[in-house]
Design a protein around this motif. Structure first.
Motif, PDB file in Angstrom:
ATOM      1  N   LEU A 178      50.314  45.335  49.184  1.00 21.95           N
ATOM      2  CA  LEU A 178      51.399  44.638  48.513  1.00 21.95           C
ATOM      3  C   LEU A 178      51.247  43.130  48.709  1.00 21.95           C
ATOM      4  CD1 LEU A 178      54.474  46.909  49.406  1.00 21.95           C
ATOM      5  CD2 LEU A 178      53.198  46.808  47.251  1.00 21.95           C
ATOM      6  N   GLY A 179      51.426  42.405  47.629  1.00 21.12           N
ATOM      7  CA  GLY A 179      51.282  40.953  47.697  1.00 21.12           C
ATOM      8  C   GLY A 179      49.877  40.448  47.483  1.00 21.12           C
ATOM      9  N   TRP A 180      48.900  41.358  47.414  1.00 24.26           N
ATOM     10  CA  TRP A 180      47.515  40.935  47.174  1.00 24.26           C
ATOM     11  C   TRP A 180      47.448  40.283  45.791  1.00 24.26           C
ATOM     12  CZ3 TRP A 180      42.886  40.855  49.725  1.00 24.26           C
ATOM     13  CH2 TRP A 180      41.730  40.715  48.949  1.00 24.26           C
ATOM     14  N   PRO A 181      46.640  39.204  45.646  1.00 29.87           N
ATOM     15  CA  PRO A 181      45.716  38.635  46.632  1.00 29.87           C
ATOM     16  C   PRO A 181      46.279  37.451  47.410  1.00 29.87           C
ATOM     17  CG  PRO A 181      45.221  37.744  44.486  1.00 29.87           C
ATOM     18  CD  PRO A 181      46.373  38.687  44.284  1.00 29.87           C
ATOM     19  N   ARG A 182      47.521  37.029  47.110  1.00 30.03           N
ATOM     20  CA  ARG A 182      48.075  35.854  47.806  1.00 30.03           C
ATOM     21  C   ARG A 182      48.433  36.184  49.251  1.00 30.03           C
ATOM     22  NH1 ARG A 182      49.876  31.803  44.222  1.00 30.03           N
ATOM     23  NH2 ARG A 182      48.687  32.015  42.292  1.00 30.03           N
ATOM     24  N   SER A 221      41.378  36.206  45.566  1.00 30.00           N
ATOM     25  CA  SER A 221      40.836  37.560  45.656  1.00 30.00           C
ATOM     26  C   SER A 221      39.366  37.559  46.033  1.00 30.00           C
ATOM     27  CB  SER A 221      41.041  38.294  44.327  1.00 30.00           C
ATOM     28  OG  SER A 221      40.126  37.881  43.332  1.00 30.00           O
ATOM     29  N   VAL A 222      38.655  36.492  45.689  1.00 33.08           N
ATOM     30  CA  VAL A 222      37.254  36.363  46.117  1.00 33.08           C
ATOM     31  C   VAL A 222      37.205  35.887  47.562  1.00 33.08           C
ATOM     32  CG1 VAL A 222      35.066  35.176  45.716  1.00 33.08           C
ATOM     33  CG2 VAL A 222      36.455  35.917  43.764  1.00 33.08           C
ATOM     34  N   ASP A 261      42.047  37.297  35.961  1.00 33.25           N
ATOM     35  CA  ASP A 261      41.896  38.598  36.618  1.00 33.25           C
ATOM     36  C   ASP A 261      41.680  38.389  38.115  1.00 33.25           C
ATOM     37  OD1 ASP A 261      42.012  39.667  34.041  1.00 33.25           O
ATOM     38  OD2 ASP A 261      39.827  39.627  33.817  1.00 33.25           O
ATOM     39  N   PHE A 262      41.629  39.482  38.874  1.00 32.87           N
ATOM     40  CA  PHE A 262      41.323  39.339  40.299  1.00 32.87           C
ATOM     41  C   PHE A 262      40.758  40.641  40.862  1.00 32.87           C
ATOM     42  CE2 PHE A 262      45.924  40.066  39.857  1.00 32.87           C
ATOM     43  CZ  PHE A 262      46.167  41.154  40.686  1.00 32.87           C
ATOM     44  N   TYR A 263      39.945  40.491  41.923  1.00 35.66           N
ATOM     45  CA  TYR A 263      39.347  41.645  42.578  1.00 35.66           C
ATOM     46  C   TYR A 263      40.370  42.348  43.458  1.00 35.66           C
ATOM     47  CZ  TYR A 263      34.615  40.144  41.259  1.00 35.66           C
ATOM     48  OH  TYR A 263      33.492  39.810  40.571  1.00 35.66           O
ATOM     49  N   GLU A 264      40.144  43.628  43.668  1.00 41.54           N
ATOM     50  CA  GLU A 264      40.930  44.401  44.614  1.00 41.54           C
ATOM     51  C   GLU A 264      40.323  44.247  46.024  1.00 41.54           C
ATOM     52  OE1 GLU A 264      43.898  46.327  44.131  1.00 41.54           O
ATOM     53  OE2 GLU A 264      43.767  44.863  42.508  1.00 41.54           O
TER      54      GLU A 264
END
Length: 303
Positions: A17-21, A59-60, A124-127
Motif C-alpha cells: 500500500l502506498g507504493w511507489p511513494r 518505482s525504479v 507508469d511504474f514498476y511493481e
C-alpha cells in the motif's frame, strides 16, 4: 470514446500500500540472489508529465535489484519536469525536442549500456521486485530473449480511481498477430541482443511496442511469460490510452496486416466493436451482421 476497462478488480497487499511513494521494509526487502552482476537499463520517455513522473522514478529507485541504469529522455517539458530531474538521484537524463515517443526511446536505448533493457513510460511504474524477478527469469532461461508478465491497470478518470489486474498469456504468435497484443509493454524486459532487429518505428504513435514484439518474433527471438504483475499501466483522462480509439485501432490493424495478420480476423471484430460502436452504432450493427454471416457455422444436418 475511451477504451473499455480490462481485467478484474484488484486490491494491493498491505505491504504494498502506498507504493511507489511510501515504501515498506517488506516491499523492498533483499531477496536471495538479488546481487546479479548484469546491468539493467530502464529508458523512460517523458513530455510534460510532472504530476506522474515521480511515481515512475520512485518505482525504479526502490527496486531491490542493485544494478539499474535509469535514463529519462525528455522532449523539452515546460511543466516543472526539469526541476524533478535535476533533483533525482542516480539518474541520467536529457531534455531536448524529439520526433515523438519512439524517437525518444530510440535515443535512450542508444545511450543505454545495460545487458538487459526495460521501457517504462513516465505515467507508469514498476511493481516491487519487478526488475529482480525479470532478471532472475532471464538468468535461469538463457534461451529466452524477452520476458513479460501480467500488468495492473490503474484507471484514474473522471475523478475516480480503480485498480484492475490484466493477465497476459503464454506466447502464441498467431494470437499476437490476429487477436491482439497481450504483451504489456511496461511489464516486459529484453536482452540488448534482441534489439539487433532495429530501433522502434518512429512512424507509429500507438503500436510501436506491438510492432517491435512482432518484428522480434519474426526474427526468431524467444519470449517467456511470468504469471506475476511486474508493472502498473496508468490510464488517465489525458493519456493516449485513455482518450481515443480513433487512431489506435487503424494503426494496430495496419501493423497486424504488415506481419501477415488475416483481414477477417478477431482483431477486426474488436476494431469494429470498440472503435466504431460508440461513434456510429448503425454502421457497427451492419458491419456486425456481415461479419457474423461470413463466419457463421452451418447447422449440422442443414441442407
Amino acid at each position: 470514446m475511451s477504451f473499455p476497462r480490462l481485467g478484474e478488480p484488484y486490491t494491493r497487499p498491505p505491504e504494498h500500500l502506498g507504493w511507489p511513494r511510501a515504501v515498506s521494509p517488506t516491499a523492498t526487502a533483499k531477496e536471495p540472489g538479488a546481487g546479479h552482476k548484469r546491468l539493467v537499463s530502464v529508458v523512460t520517455p517523458s513530455l510534460d508529465q510532472v504530476t506522474l513522473l515521480e511515481d515512475a522514478l520512485a518505482s525504479v529507485r526502490h527496486q531491490v535489484y542493485p544494478r539499474i541504469e535509469h535514463i529519462v529522455v525528455d522532449g523539452g517539458s515546460r511543466d516543472g519536469t526539469l526541476e524533478i530531474l535535476h533533483g533525482a538521484p542516480d539518474l541520467t537524463w536529457i531534455s531536448e525536442p524529439d520526433q515523438g515517443q519512439a524517437d525518444a526511446l530510440n535515443k535512450g536505448f542508444a545511450r543505454a549500456t545495460g545487458e538487459i533493457l526495460g521501457w517504462l513510460n513516465a505515467d507508469d511504474f514498476y511493481e516491487p521486485g519487478a526488475v529482480h524477478t525479470a532478471v532472475s527469469f532471464l538468468v535461469g532461461h538463457p534461451d529466452v530473449d524477452v520476458v513479460y508478465g501480467d500488468c495492473l491497470y490503474l484507471y484514474q478518470q473522471a475523478g475516480c480511481e480503480e485498480l484492475r489486474m490484466v493477465r497476459a498469456r503464454r506466447f502464441n504468435l498467431d494470437f499476437l498477430v490476429n487477436v491482439g497484443c497481450y504483451i504489456h509493454q511496461p511489464a516486459a524486459f529484453f536482452r540488448r541482443s534482441a534489439l539487433d532487429v532495429g530501433p522502434l518505428d518512429p512512424r507509429l504513435r500507438y503500436a510501436m511496442d506491438y510492432e517491435l514484439w512482432l518484428r522480434m518474433a519474426r526474427a526468431g527471438k524467444r519470449f517467456g511469460y511470468l504469471p506475476l504483475a511486474l508493472a502498473t499501466f496508468r490510464i488517465t483522462d489525458t493519456s493516449k490510452s485513455g482518450t481515443s480509439l480513433t487512431g489506435f485501432w487503424p494503426e494496430v490493424r495496419g501493423v497486424s496486416r504488415r506481419y501477415g495478420g488475416r483481414f477477417f480476423s478477431p482483431m477486426l471484430q474488436r476494431h469494429l466493436k470498440e472503435g466504431l460502436a460508440g461513434r456510429w452504432p448503425g454502421a457497427y450493427a451492419s458491419a456486425k451482421r456481415v461479419f457474423t454471416s461470413l463466419f457463421r457455422r452451418p447447422t449440422p444436418g442443414a441442407g
